[in-house]
Design a protein around this motif. Sequence first.
Motif, mmCIF file in Angstrom:
data_model
loop_
_atom_site.group_PDB
_atom_site.id
_atom_site.type_symbol
_atom_site.label_atom_id
_atom_site.label_comp_id
_atom_site.label_asym_id
_atom_site.label_seq_id
_atom_site.Cartn_x
_atom_site.Cartn_y
_atom_site.Cartn_z
ATOM 1 N N GLY A 43 -1.094 -0.528 -0.965
ATOM 2 C CA GLY A 43 -0.798 0.340 0.343
ATOM 3 C C GLY A 43 0.000 0.968 0.547
ATOM 4 O O GLY A 43 0.629 2.166 1.079
ATOM 5 N N ALA A 44 1.013 0.198 0.085
ATOM 6 C CA ALA A 44 2.941 0.121 1.505
ATOM 7 C C ALA A 44 3.102 1.262 0.493
ATOM 8 O O ALA A 44 4.525 1.841 0.659
ATOM 9 N N TRP A 45 3.352 1.054 -1.039
ATOM 10 C CA TRP A 45 3.506 2.321 -2.005
ATOM 11 C C TRP A 45 3.294 3.599 -1.475
ATOM 12 O O TRP A 45 4.039 4.771 -2.344
ATOM 13 N N THR A 46 2.107 3.842 -0.748
ATOM 14 C CA THR A 46 1.738 5.683 -0.819
ATOM 15 C C THR A 46 2.113 5.528 1.174
ATOM 16 O O THR A 46 2.756 4.799 1.748
ATOM 17 N N PRO A 47 1.885 6.832 1.494
ATOM 18 C CA PRO A 47 2.800 7.260 2.775
ATOM 19 C C PRO A 47 1.702 6.952 4.218
ATOM 20 O O PRO A 47 1.285 7.669 4.789
ATOM 21 N N ALA A 48 0.294 6.075 3.744
ATOM 22 C CA ALA A 48 -0.564 5.710 4.027
ATOM 23 C C ALA A 48 0.186 4.658 5.648
ATOM 24 O O ALA A 48 0.869 4.431 5.590
ATOM 25 N N SER A 49 -0.678 5.467 6.493
ATOM 26 C CA SER A 49 -0.792 4.501 8.317
ATOM 27 C C SER A 49 -0.638 3.504 8.106
ATOM 28 O O SER A 49 -1.222 2.837 7.148
ATOM 29 N N GLU A 50 -0.281 2.598 8.610
ATOM 30 C CA GLU A 50 -0.781 0.576 8.895
ATOM 31 C C GLU A 50 -2.130 1.073 9.693
ATOM 32 O O GLU A 50 -2.376 0.060 8.864
ATOM 33 N N ALA A 51 -2.370 2.166 10.122
ATOM 34 C CA ALA A 51 -3.917 1.390 10.305
ATOM 35 C C ALA A 51 -4.528 1.723 9.453
ATOM 36 O O ALA A 51 -5.448 0.325 8.923
ATOM 37 N N THR A 52 -5.177 2.303 8.280
ATOM 38 C CA THR A 52 -5.336 2.845 6.930
ATOM 39 C C THR A 52 -5.258 1.597 6.142
ATOM 40 O O THR A 52 -5.856 1.287 5.499
ATOM 41 N N ARG A 53 -4.102 1.159 6.116
ATOM 42 C CA ARG A 53 -3.557 0.055 5.384
ATOM 43 C C ARG A 53 -4.420 -0.984 5.911
ATOM 44 O O ARG A 53 -4.767 -1.781 4.687
ATOM 45 N N ALA A 54 -4.368 -1.633 7.764
ATOM 46 C CA ALA A 54 -5.159 -2.495 7.459
ATOM 47 C C ALA A 54 -6.805 -2.106 7.795
ATOM 48 O O ALA A 54 -7.043 -3.576 7.586
ATOM 49 N N ALA A 55 -7.342 -1.263 7.465
ATOM 50 C CA ALA A 55 -8.755 -0.952 7.060
ATOM 51 C C ALA A 55 -8.852 -1.404 5.382
ATOM 52 O O ALA A 55 -9.935 -2.021 5.264
ATOM 53 N N ALA A 56 -7.801 -1.281 4.400
ATOM 54 C CA ALA A 56 -8.766 -1.573 3.707
ATOM 55 C C ALA A 56 -8.531 -3.143 3.187
ATOM 56 O O ALA A 56 -8.860 -4.088 2.274
ATOM 57 N N PRO A 100 -7.117 6.605 0.234
ATOM 58 C CA PRO A 100 -7.754 8.022 0.427
ATOM 59 C C PRO A 100 -8.796 8.545 0.915
ATOM 60 O O PRO A 100 -8.587 9.321 1.494
ATOM 61 N N ILE A 101 -9.233 7.530 1.656
ATOM 62 C CA ILE A 101 -11.326 7.687 1.757
ATOM 63 C C ILE A 101 -11.083 8.209 3.537
ATOM 64 O O ILE A 101 -10.999 8.922 4.229
ATOM 65 N N LEU A 102 -9.786 6.824 3.972
ATOM 66 C CA LEU A 102 -9.786 7.465 5.440
ATOM 67 C C LEU A 102 -8.484 8.928 5.516
ATOM 68 O O LEU A 102 -8.645 9.184 6.799
ATOM 69 N N ASP A 103 -7.709 8.968 4.699
ATOM 70 C CA ASP A 103 -7.085 9.958 4.289
ATOM 71 C C ASP A 103 -6.360 10.573 2.691
ATOM 72 O O ASP A 103 -5.598 9.883 2.612
ATOM 73 N N PRO A 104 -6.869 11.686 2.849
ATOM 74 C CA PRO A 104 -7.584 12.411 1.838
ATOM 75 C C PRO A 104 -6.811 12.713 1.436
ATOM 76 O O PRO A 104 -6.012 13.099 0.279
ATOM 77 N N LEU A 110 2.602 13.281 -3.665
ATOM 78 C CA LEU A 110 3.169 11.801 -5.471
ATOM 79 C C LEU A 110 1.929 11.852 -5.862
ATOM 80 O O LEU A 110 2.427 10.756 -6.430
ATOM 81 N N ARG A 111 1.508 12.774 -5.833
ATOM 82 C CA ARG A 111 0.640 13.228 -7.204
ATOM 83 C C ARG A 111 0.108 11.815 -7.251
ATOM 84 O O ARG A 111 -0.723 11.569 -8.212
ATOM 85 N N LEU A 112 -0.951 11.285 -5.992
ATOM 86 C CA LEU A 112 -1.658 10.578 -6.048
ATOM 87 C C LEU A 112 -2.804 10.807 -5.958
ATOM 88 O O LEU A 112 -3.787 9.987 -6.741
ATOM 89 N N ASP A 113 -3.663 12.283 -7.344
ATOM 90 C CA ASP A 113 -4.448 11.907 -7.206
ATOM 91 C C ASP A 113 -5.013 11.430 -8.572
ATOM 92 O O ASP A 113 -6.135 11.085 -9.069
ATOM 93 N N TRP A 114 -4.047 11.340 -9.658
ATOM 94 C CA TRP A 114 -4.401 10.997 -10.851
ATOM 95 C C TRP A 114 -4.282 9.049 -10.593
ATOM 96 O O TRP A 114 -5.021 8.876 -11.017
ATOM 97 N N ALA A 115 -3.334 8.757 -9.542
ATOM 98 C CA ALA A 115 -3.056 7.397 -9.808
ATOM 99 C C ALA A 115 -4.655 7.154 -8.920
ATOM 100 O O ALA A 115 -5.517 5.573 -9.285
ATOM 101 N N VAL A 116 -5.348 7.358 -8.561
ATOM 102 C CA VAL A 116 -6.519 7.293 -7.768
ATOM 103 C C VAL A 116 -7.608 7.578 -9.125
ATOM 104 O O VAL A 116 -8.278 6.238 -8.806
ATOM 105 N N VAL A 117 -7.287 8.353 -9.846
ATOM 106 C CA VAL A 117 -8.246 8.168 -11.620
ATOM 107 C C VAL A 117 -7.759 6.843 -12.077
ATOM 108 O O VAL A 117 -8.870 6.312 -11.921
ATOM 109 N N ALA A 118 -6.365 6.700 -11.895
ATOM 110 C CA ALA A 118 -6.314 5.903 -12.608
ATOM 111 C C ALA A 118 -6.579 4.224 -12.039
ATOM 112 O O ALA A 118 -7.402 3.080 -13.151
ATOM 113 N N LEU A 119 -6.930 4.087 -10.858
ATOM 114 C CA LEU A 119 -7.260 2.960 -10.253
ATOM 115 C C LEU A 119 -8.613 2.665 -10.666
ATOM 116 O O LEU A 119 -9.046 1.469 -11.128
#
Length: 253
Positions: A43-56, A100-104, A110-119
């Motif tokens: 989560g920290a590797w992405t620009p997600a907010s702290e609230a979004t990371r906390a939800a995960a 990505p659900i909370l923050d599409p 950072l082209r995280l679309d393919w990173a999510v597919v890989a995950l």
Amino acid sequence: MTQPPDRVLEPSPVPSGARPGQRIVPLFLLLGLGHLALVWRLGAWTPASEATRAAALLTFGAALALGSLGLSRGYPHDRLGACNAVTQLRAALACCLVLPILDPGLMAALRLDWAVVALALLTLALDGLDGWLARRSGLASSFGARFDMEVDAVFALLLALLVLRLDKAGPWVLLLGLARYGFVLAQAALPWLRGPLPERLSRKAVCVLQIAVLILLLAPPVAPPLSTLLAAVATLALIWSFARDIRWLAARR
């Protein structure tokens, strides 16, 4: 879909006192702390907010708590084994989809679309490994089979939610993630639905198709109307699989 475990072994001989699973819970939780750190790091590797990371983190924490409860109540062996560690890892990776659900918008950053597919593909690839490890090490159990099934259910639900958030299909695509939970609710009203089901390769194939199509829908080139068509095919296959099992159980109530 409810699936019988590949093989359930008799409990291993253990000293009297606490149940085997109860003594393994601390190790299970310690391993969970490592996976919790993995979720936080991703989560920290992405620009997600702290609230979004906390939800995960909270989502994985809930999975960890429920897994610990099941482990303490019904695990018959005196070793945790790599099989359960892999299943727990799959749960951690699946919970990363909460980001990505909370923050599409993360999908485009950072082209995280393919990173999510890989995950998601990695999570799916690990699905067959835990069962193989359990059988190879003699640690197969009803707990392990249930743990694996519930992780699959959560994974499918999170994938379906993400597909919906990306507008790849309409709200009906949630059927691919909620079918398992709908079946569980139906079991509460109709106890005969709790009966054991026979092994069926077709059921497993539909489960794989369900997850594979949901992952495919996350790929950037897959867009409506193709994504809608693929989701519809997977949904119809899942409905057919559930209907077949329900009819089988109804004939034997």
